[in-house]
Structure formats: structure tokens, C-alpha cells
Design an enzyme around this catalytic site. Structure first.
Site, mmCIF file in Angstrom:
data_model
loop_
_atom_site.group_PDB
_atom_site.id
_atom_site.type_symbol
_atom_site.label_atom_id
_atom_site.label_comp_id
_atom_site.label_asym_id
_atom_site.label_seq_id
_atom_site.Cartn_x
_atom_site.Cartn_y
_atom_site.Cartn_z
ATOM 1 N N CYS A 16 0.818 -1.197 0.000
ATOM 2 C CA CYS A 16 0.000 0.000 0.000
ATOM 3 C C CYS A 16 0.850 1.244 0.000
ATOM 4 C CB CYS A 16 -0.872 0.002 1.258
ATOM 5 S SG CYS A 16 -1.232 1.611 1.904
ATOM 6 N N LYS A 19 -2.741 6.634 0.643
ATOM 7 C CA LYS A 19 -3.903 7.242 0.013
ATOM 8 C C LYS A 19 -3.945 7.012 -1.504
ATOM 9 C CE LYS A 19 -3.953 11.563 0.274
ATOM 10 N NZ LYS A 19 -3.740 12.876 0.858
HETATM 11 CO CO CO Z 1 -0.074 4.829 5.473
HETATM 12 CO CO CO Z 2 -2.394 2.777 3.332
#
Ligand code: CO
Ligand code: CO
Length: 347
Positions: A16, A19
Site C-alpha cells: 500500500c 492514500k
Molecule cells: Co499509510
Molecule cells: Co495505506
């Protein structure tokens, strides 16, 4: 366990980037047409922060984030826990309190037993419960490759939002979990880990950043983020650029899971980790003769990593002591200076 997700047959698409997403997709997603500026949008797409923040009233703002990925551990219950801990973490990193979540499910319902999905959801549900987060719904699709994650909403007083953009020269940097998770989970897929090592990295990923987040609220914190897909140096670079400061990392102080270097040398460095290194190498100075493996380890893509906290130097020792006393694996790993701003110096 009797059933697993057989993740060895699955490809990992990297972690990840909070955002926005993985580095190679970030440029596309950031090139969205500029929306009309909205004064209530306190943290939006223009910074590399962990979550968006939208002001509702003078003392209340929403913190919103979403994360999902393919399985990274074999145990479906643990995968659900990891996915939830990871998704919630971006709310903690912004100084928020998570309150609600929505499940995001992609699942090959005709080829994988539905009991596996039930275990994933049970793991996530238990982690939400631990975090005090209410599951309010979700969405599922039939997909050849299982993916799971959550959209999480939190609240924060707009005055207490923690971003990447306000670290100050003199701050100390505290990291609340060891790194090496990407290399360990890549090794897991290759059957190179002992059961104890699998338990260790799984426990690390399922540990909520709740204690760290609640503890730091009593101290003078200038910036915070969580260490996830871009690795320690990638997320440190967001602070360096966002705050226009130089970040110094004391590599000897950075906690790394046992045997990570050995596993890296044996070929377990994920592609995402190498991409992270390529992405930031121009803004990082390493000591001469630094081993390439050590450079990759500092950039290793993490799932559900710890918080990286820039704390006023006068508060650093007390915060560290309280974090450790509460069982968090926290360390002071560097500092913030006013020098080669936007740059990272590894010492
Ligand atoms: Co983060
Ligand atoms: Co994240």
C-alpha cells in the site's frame, strides 16, 4: 490449519502506498483533473499523506482511507486480521480515531471454498472489534484472484491532524515496529520460513497501531505516517519532502526482523522493494560501501508496519519509554535536521 489460500500460486502486486497506491500507479492517480478547491478538504490528493481529512465542523473532521490486497499469509483468519490492522493504521497515522469500516471482497466463489472467505471475514471482524471499529457493510465481487481489504473512516479534531508536512529540525524519529516484513512474506511464499518465523511476522502484521497512536497523543508530535508499501525510506522521504527537512536515519538503530538479510541474500527481495529503492535512490545518501542488500532492506515493502513518528526532541525519550513499557517494539531510529532538505542521509 486444514485449509489455506494457497497464496504460492498468487502474484503479489506490491503493498500500500496509502492514500494513492503503488509508486508506478501514483502518477496516473495523481493526474486527476483538479477539483474545485474546497476549504473543508484539509488533507486531499495533493500531499502524500496516509488518509484524506474532511472538516465537518470546527472541532470535527472525517479521516477516510482504503486498502486491499492479495493474500500475504497462508492462514485466511490471519490474512483477515492483517488486512484490517493495515487498513485501520492509516487513520491512526493521521492522529484519528477509527470508528467504522466497510469490507472490500474479491473472491473466486466457484473455485475456492466459501469457508476460507468466512475465515478471512472473521479475522477482520475480530481485529475491528479489538480496535473498537464497527463494521457497517461492504461489497463483494467474483474474481479469479482473492483480494481483501477495508475502507475505514475515523474522526479527528482538525487541530490534532497529524500529517507528513510539519516535521521540524531537531525532532527525533521513532519507529514502532521492526522492518523486513516484505522479505519475510516473500520467503514465506517460497517455503523458506520456520513456523516460529511465520508466527513472528504474522503477529507483527496483525498488531494494531492503536497503542502507539493513543500513546503519542500525550506528546508533542510534529508529523506521523505508517511504514507500508513504500518501505521505511520511502515513507521517510514523504516526511522529508512534505516537511521540507532533511531526514537522518541511523541504520544501526533500525530494528530488522531476524534472518532478513540472510533471506534477502537467498533471493527473497520482492520486486516492490527493489522498485522502492529505485524510486528514492536519487534522494538518499548511504555510507560508502553500503551493501546493496542493506539498501533494499531499508526500502523493504511493508504490510501493516509501524508508525514513523517525528517527535519534539524534548519528548522523545519519555515517549519511547512509555511505548516500550506498553509493549510496543519502538526505537529511536533517526532525527530531522535542516540541511539538505527533501533528502535522506543514512548513517
Ligand atoms: Co499509510
Ligand atoms: Co495505506
Amino acid at each position: 490449519m486444514t485449509t489455506n489460500i494457497q497464496l504460492t500460486s498468487l502474484s503479489s502486486k506490491g503493498g500500500c502506498g496509502c492514500k494513492i497506491g503503488p509508486a508506478d500507479l501514483e502518477n496516473v492517480l495523481r493526474s486527476l483533473p483538479q477539483a474545485t478547491p474546497n476549504p473543508n478538504l484539509l488533507v486531499g490528493l495533493d500531499t502524500s499523506d496516509d488518509a484524506g481529512v474532511y472538516k465537518l465542523t470546527d472541532d470535527l473532521a472525517l479521516v477516510q482511507t482504503v486498502d486491499f490486497f492479495t493474500p500475504i499469509v497462508n492462514d485466511p483468519y490471519a490474512f483477515g486480521q492483517v488486512a484490517a490492522a493495515n487498513a485501520i493504521s492509516d487513520v491512526y497515522a493521521m492522529g484519528g480515531t477509527p470508528i467504522t469500516a466497510l469490507n472490500i471482497v474479491a473472491y473466486p466463489i466457484s473455485t475456492l471454498d466459501e469457508s476460507i472467505l468466512a475465515e478471512i471475514l472473521r479475522g477482520a471482524g475480530d481485529k475491528l472489534e479489538e480496535a473498537g471499529v464497527s463494521l457497517v457493510g461492504g461489497h463483494s465481487i467474483d474474481d479469479q484472484e482473492p483480494k481483501f481489504g477495508l475502507a475505514v473512516t475515523g474522526t479527528v479534531n482538525p487541530e490534532n491532524v497529524l500529517t507528513n508536512t510539519s516535521a521540524k529540525p531537531g525532532d527525533k524519529l521513532i519507529l514502532t515496529k521492526p522492518i523486513g516484513v516484505g522479505i519475510m512474506t516473500s520467503s514465506l511464499k517460497k517455503d523458506m520460513l520456520t513456523d516460529e518465523e511465520i508466527d513472528r511476522v504474522t503477529d507483527l502484521m496483525t498488531t494494531l497501531n492503536k497503542t502507539a497512536a493513543e500513546t503519542m497523543k500525550d506528546y508533542r508530535i510534529h508529523a506521523s505516517t505508517d511504514v507500508t508499501g513504500f518501505g521505511l525510506l520511502g515513507h521517510a522521504s514523504e516526511i522529508a519532502a512534505g516537511s521540507n527537512v532533511e531526514v537522518r536515519i541511523d541504520s544501526e538503530s533500525v530494528p530488522v526482523l531476524p534472518r532478513v538479510k540472510e533471506l534477502a541474500a537467498a533471493g527473497s527481495v520482492p520486486g516492490g522493494t527493489k522498485n522502492n529503492y529505485d524510486h528514492i535512490r536519487d534522494i538518499v545518501t548511504f555510507p560508502a560501501n553500503t551493501d546493496q542488500l542493506d539498501k533494499w532492506i531499508l526500502c523493504d515493502a511493508v504490510t501493516s508496519g509501524g508508525l514513523l513518528i517525528a517527535v519534539d526532541s524534548n519528548d522523545a525519550d519519555a515517549l519511547l519509554a512509555e511505548l516500550q513499557q506498553k509493549g510496543t517494539e519502538a526505537s529511536i531510529i533517526g532525527s530531522v535536521t535542516d540541511g539538505n532538505n527533501g533528502h535522506i542521509t543514512v548513517e
